[in-house]
Motif scaffolding. Structure first.
Motif, PDB file in Angstrom:
ATOM      1  N   GLY A  43       0.775  -1.104  -0.002  1.00 46.92           N
ATOM      2  CA  GLY A  43      -0.152   0.074   0.029  1.00 46.92           C
ATOM      3  C   GLY A  43       0.869   1.127   0.061  1.00 46.92           C
ATOM      4  N   CYS A  44       0.454   2.154  -0.860  1.00 49.92           N
ATOM      5  CA  CYS A  44       1.077   3.622  -0.862  1.00 49.92           C
ATOM      6  C   CYS A  44       1.283   4.264   0.531  1.00 49.92           C
ATOM      7  CB  CYS A  44       0.471   4.406  -1.938  1.00 49.92           C
ATOM      8  SG  CYS A  44      -0.288   3.867  -3.423  1.00 49.92           S
ATOM      9  N   ASP A  45       0.304   3.899   1.347  1.00 48.67           N
ATOM     10  CA  ASP A  45      -0.146   4.674   2.565  1.00 48.67           C
ATOM     11  C   ASP A  45       1.132   4.303   3.572  1.00 48.67           C
ATOM     12  OD1 ASP A  45      -1.280   2.139   2.461  1.00 48.67           O
ATOM     13  OD2 ASP A  45      -2.507   2.867   4.449  1.00 48.67           O
ATOM     14  N   LYS A  46       1.446   2.957   3.617  1.00 53.14           N
ATOM     15  CA  LYS A  46       2.487   2.470   4.357  1.00 53.14           C
ATOM     16  C   LYS A  46       3.834   3.430   4.231  1.00 53.14           C
ATOM     17  CE  LYS A  46       0.438  -1.218   5.261  1.00 53.14           C
ATOM     18  NZ  LYS A  46      -0.599  -1.113   4.421  1.00 53.14           N
ATOM     19  N   CYS A  47       4.008   4.039   2.878  1.00 56.32           N
ATOM     20  CA  CYS A  47       5.361   4.909   2.999  1.00 56.32           C
ATOM     21  C   CYS A  47       5.152   6.311   2.915  1.00 56.32           C
ATOM     22  CB  CYS A  47       6.075   4.414   1.879  1.00 56.32           C
ATOM     23  SG  CYS A  47       6.783   2.739   1.977  1.00 56.32           S
ATOM     24  N   HIS A  48       3.984   6.845   2.062  1.00 56.16           N
ATOM     25  CA  HIS A  48       3.724   7.990   1.902  1.00 56.16           C
ATOM     26  C   HIS A  48       2.574   8.682   2.639  1.00 56.16           C
ATOM     27  CE1 HIS A  48       5.849   8.371  -2.035  1.00 56.16           C
ATOM     28  NE2 HIS A  48       5.298   7.108  -2.202  1.00 56.16           N
ATOM     29  N   GLY A  49       2.278   7.894   3.640  1.00 57.34           N
ATOM     30  CA  GLY A  49       1.368   8.517   4.553  1.00 57.34           C
ATOM     31  C   GLY A  49      -0.158   8.468   4.146  1.00 57.34           C
ATOM     32  N   SER A  50      -1.290   8.168   4.953  1.00 61.30           N
ATOM     33  CA  SER A  50      -2.666   8.154   4.451  1.00 61.30           C
ATOM     34  C   SER A  50      -3.115   9.269   3.409  1.00 61.30           C
ATOM     35  CB  SER A  50      -3.467   7.834   5.618  1.00 61.30           C
ATOM     36  OG  SER A  50      -3.532   9.175   6.471  1.00 61.30           O
ATOM     37  N   LYS A  51      -2.573  10.573   3.783  1.00 62.11           N
ATOM     38  CA  LYS A  51      -2.970  11.543   2.728  1.00 62.11           C
ATOM     39  C   LYS A  51      -2.001  11.985   1.884  1.00 62.11           C
ATOM     40  CE  LYS A  51      -6.328  13.398   5.658  1.00 62.11           C
ATOM     41  NZ  LYS A  51      -6.598  13.364   7.017  1.00 62.11           N
ATOM     42  N   GLY A  52      -0.741  11.102   1.637  1.00 65.88           N
ATOM     43  CA  GLY A  52       0.334  11.603   0.650  1.00 65.88           C
ATOM     44  C   GLY A  52       1.127  12.639   0.997  1.00 65.88           C
ATOM     45  N   ASP A  53       1.099  13.152   2.193  1.00 61.00           N
ATOM     46  CA  ASP A  53       2.038  14.339   2.629  1.00 61.00           C
ATOM     47  C   ASP A  53       3.401  13.791   2.820  1.00 61.00           C
ATOM     48  OD1 ASP A  53       0.057  16.359   2.798  1.00 61.00           O
ATOM     49  OD2 ASP A  53      -0.678  15.576   4.784  1.00 61.00           O
ATOM     50  N   GLY A  54       3.723  12.554   2.894  1.00 60.15           N
ATOM     51  CA  GLY A  54       5.185  12.129   2.846  1.00 60.15           C
ATOM     52  C   GLY A  54       5.171  11.628   4.526  1.00 60.15           C
ATOM     53  N   ALA A  55       6.116  10.609   4.511  1.00 60.82           N
ATOM     54  CA  ALA A  55       6.348  10.053   5.905  1.00 60.82           C
ATOM     55  C   ALA A  55       7.656   9.511   5.885  1.00 60.82           C
ATOM     56  CB  ALA A  55       5.164   9.018   6.265  1.00 60.82           C
ATOM     57  N   LEU A  56       7.788   9.367   7.548  1.00 67.69           N
ATOM     58  CA  LEU A  56       9.269   8.618   7.718  1.00 67.69           C
ATOM     59  C   LEU A  56       9.112   7.199   7.352  1.00 67.69           C
ATOM     60  CD1 LEU A  56      12.154   9.229   9.268  1.00 67.69           C
ATOM     61  CD2 LEU A  56      10.774   8.383  11.217  1.00 67.69           C
ATOM     62  N   ILE A  57       9.996   6.691   6.689  1.00 68.87           N
ATOM     63  CA  ILE A  57       9.862   5.269   6.443  1.00 68.87           C
ATOM     64  C   ILE A  57      10.736   4.343   7.687  1.00 68.87           C
ATOM     65  CG2 ILE A  57      10.459   3.133   4.996  1.00 68.87           C
ATOM     66  CD1 ILE A  57      10.281   5.060   2.816  1.00 68.87           C
ATOM     67  N   VAL A  58      11.707   4.880   7.768  1.00 69.78           N
ATOM     68  CA  VAL A  58      12.815   4.404   8.819  1.00 69.78           C
ATOM     69  C   VAL A  58      13.640   5.281   9.226  1.00 69.78           C
ATOM     70  CG1 VAL A  58      14.263   2.944   7.264  1.00 69.78           C
ATOM     71  CG2 VAL A  58      13.826   2.069   9.617  1.00 69.78           C
ATOM     72  N   LYS A  59      14.380   5.120  10.646  1.00 66.46           N
ATOM     73  CA  LYS A  59      15.521   5.844  11.121  1.00 66.46           C
ATOM     74  C   LYS A  59      16.391   4.734  11.207  1.00 66.46           C
ATOM     75  CE  LYS A  59      14.672  10.235  13.292  1.00 66.46           C
ATOM     76  NZ  LYS A  59      13.655  10.653  14.094  1.00 66.46           N
ATOM     77  N   TYR A  60      17.840   5.232  10.843  1.00 64.67           N
ATOM     78  CA  TYR A  60      18.832   4.048  11.066  1.00 64.67           C
ATOM     79  C   TYR A  60      20.169   4.812  11.322  1.00 64.67           C
ATOM     80  CZ  TYR A  60      19.862   5.076   6.347  1.00 64.67           C
ATOM     81  OH  TYR A  60      20.379   6.008   5.224  1.00 64.67           O
ATOM     82  N   LYS A  61      21.197   3.883  11.816  1.00 62.52           N
ATOM     83  CA  LYS A  61      22.517   4.718  12.212  1.00 62.52           C
ATOM     84  C   LYS A  61      23.423   4.102  10.891  1.00 62.52           C
ATOM     85  CE  LYS A  61      22.145   5.871  16.647  1.00 62.52           C
ATOM     86  NZ  LYS A  61      21.721   5.125  17.996  1.00 62.52           N
ATOM     87  N   ALA A  62      24.121   5.121  10.643  1.00 65.90           N
ATOM     88  CA  ALA A  62      25.400   4.669   9.462  1.00 65.90           C
ATOM     89  C   ALA A  62      26.620   5.089  10.060  1.00 65.90           C
ATOM     90  CB  ALA A  62      24.813   5.473   8.062  1.00 65.90           C
TER      91      ALA A  62
END
Ligand code: HEC
Length: 121
Positions: free
Chosen positions: A37-56
């Protein structure tokens, strides 16, 4: 008797499917577009969203740094840009096999959440 019950239930669903509006269909597609689903990544209203935080690890500073992976805002794009992003895979963004109509429905659904455009109407 039980069988008739199931049969009636099936008929009810089969027919109710026909009575959903374009925007209900688009909402369904946005959440379940024959793929993730698009909402999983882009958020339910398509406003963009954080997918994951990680350390590099940064070799220059010899330290671990916090990084984040974002899905961009998609409710304010031109149709051509929207369409090519959905059909061609780029980076994390998966490619989808949707019909022209489905892409158009999705586009209309998601741009209806574009806050910047509200004043024009
Ligand atoms: C796994 C997470 C994920 C899913 C699921 C996903 N996207 Fe994306 N999408 C991304 C990322 C990340 C990008 C940025 C790609 C890049 O530029 O490298 C992106 C880019 C886009 C863009 C281009 C944005 C721009 O400014 O160019 C559009 C349009 C888009 N996605 C629409 C969709 C639609 C519609 C769906 C569902 C059919 C969807 N995405 C599903 C993660 C996702």
């Amino acid at each position: 008797m039980k069988f008739i019950g199931f049969f009636l239930l099936f008929i009810t669903f089969a027919f109710s499917e026909e009575f959903i509006t374009e925007s209900e269909y688009a909402k369904m597609l946005y959440k379940n577009p024959r793929g993730i689903g698009c909402d999983k990544c882009h958020g339910s209203k398509g406003d963009g969203a954080l997918i994951v935080k990680y350390k590099a690890f940064n070799k220059k500073t010899n330290k671990y740094e916090e990084r984040s992976l974002m899905a961009p805002r998609i409710n304010n794009l031109e149709f051509d840009k929207f369409k090519s992003a959905v059909t061609d895979s780029k980076g994390i963004m998966p490619s989808y096999f949707l019909t022209q109509n489905e892409i158009l429905n999705l586009f209309e659904y998601i741009t209806s959440f574009n806050k910047d455009k509200k004043d024009e109407k």
